[in-house]
Design an enzyme around this catalytic site. Structure first.
Site, PDB file in Angstrom:
ATOM      1  CB  SER A  68      -0.914  -0.013   1.233  1.00  0.00           C
ATOM      2  OG  SER A  68      -1.825   1.049   1.194  1.00  0.00           O
ATOM      3  CG  ASP A  69       2.943   4.876  -1.621  1.00  0.00           C
ATOM      4  OD1 ASP A  69       3.910   4.698  -0.849  1.00  0.00           O
ATOM      5  OD2 ASP A  69       2.723   5.954  -2.199  1.00  0.00           O
ATOM      6  CB  THR A  70      -1.143   6.970   1.719  1.00  0.00           C
ATOM      7  OG1 THR A  70      -1.794   5.728   2.027  1.00  0.00           O
ATOM      8  CG2 THR A  70      -2.141   8.110   1.911  1.00  0.00           C
ATOM      9  N   GLY A 105      -3.150   3.697  -2.805  1.00  0.00           N
ATOM     10  CA  GLY A 105      -3.109   2.593  -3.755  1.00  0.00           C
ATOM     11  C   GLY A 105      -2.827   1.304  -3.015  1.00  0.00           C
TER      12      GLY A 105
END
Length: 191
Positions: A68-70, A105
Site C-alpha cells: 500500500s502507498d498513500t 493505492g
C-alpha cells in the site's frame, strides 16, 4: 492454511488489519519510492504499492501480499513526507482552509496475479493559525506521514470534514482491500 503478509512497516496499516482479527505477518519492503512525475496520483500510488507487494512476494510465493502507498494531493501537486519542521509547516500552511485529496493505492500479489486499485478521499482542513500548526508539529506526528498529518491522531483536530473512505486517509482502504483479497482467492471465512 493461507498466509497473509502486509508489506508495510506502517503501524497504522498494521492496526487496521489487526482490528479484523485476520492472522497475518508483517514484512516491510525496502523498495525505491521514486516515481515519474508525469504519472497521475492514482498511477503513483498503485505503482508504489505494486513494487512493495512484488518485493515481498519474491520471497513468499505462496502467500497473499498486501502492498500500500498513500499520497496527499493539493493543486495537482503530490505532497510526500516532510523532511523537517520547516517543510511540515509549509505543507500544513498550504492545506489550511483548503480541500485536498488523499489517494491510497493497494496491490495484492498472489501466485496467480497482482490486483491493483486505489481509493480517493477528499479532506477539508480548518483555517489554521501559525500557533496551531506549530503546536501540531511539536507533537512530532507529521514526520512519517504524507502531507505532514495523521487523521487518526492529534491531526484529527485539523480536519473539518471528509468526503470518502476514512480508512483511505489512514493508509489502507480496509473494506475494499478485504473484498479484493477475497476476489483474489483468499479465504477470509474458513468453513
Amino acid at each position: 492454511m493461507q498466509t497473509l503478509i502486509l508489506a508495510s512497516a506502517s503501524p497504522r496499516r498494521k492496526e487496521l488489519l489487526e482490528n479484523l482479527h485476520i492472522p497475518f505477518q508483517v514484512s516491510s519492503s525496502d523498495v525505491d519510492e521514486s516515481y515519474d512525475p508525469q504519472l497521475s496520483p492514482q498511477e503513483v500510488v498503485m505503482e508504489l504499492a505494486s513494487r512493495k507487494a512484488k518485493s515481498v512476494a519474491e520471497k513468499n510465493q505462496e502467500a497473499y501480499i498486501i502492498g500500500s502507498d498513500t499520497v496527499v494531493v493539493i493543486d495537482e501537486e503530490i505532497l510526500g513526507k516532510p523532511k523537517d519542521k520547516d517543510e511540515a509547516f509549509t505543507m500544513l500552511k498550504r492545506l489550511s482552509g483548503n480541500t485536498h485529496s488523499v489517494y491510497t493505492g493497494v496491490a495484492i500479489a498472489s501466485s496467480k496475479k497482482v490486483i491493483q486499485f486505489y481509493e480517493k478521499t477528499d479532506v477539508v482542513f480548518w483555517e489554521l493559525t501559525d500557533d496551531e500548526i506549530n503546536t501540531y508539529i511539536d507533537t512530532n506526528e507529521p514526520f512519517d506521514k504524507a502531507g505532514a498529518y495523521g487523521i487518526q491522531g492529534f491531526g484529527s483536530l485539523l480536519v473539518k470534514g471528509i468526503v470518502g473512505d476514512y480508512f483511505t486517509v489512514v493508509g489502507l482502504p480496509i473494506s475494499r482491500t478485504v473484498r479484493e483479497l477475497v476476489k483474489a482467492g483468499f479465504q477470509l471465512f474458513n468453513k
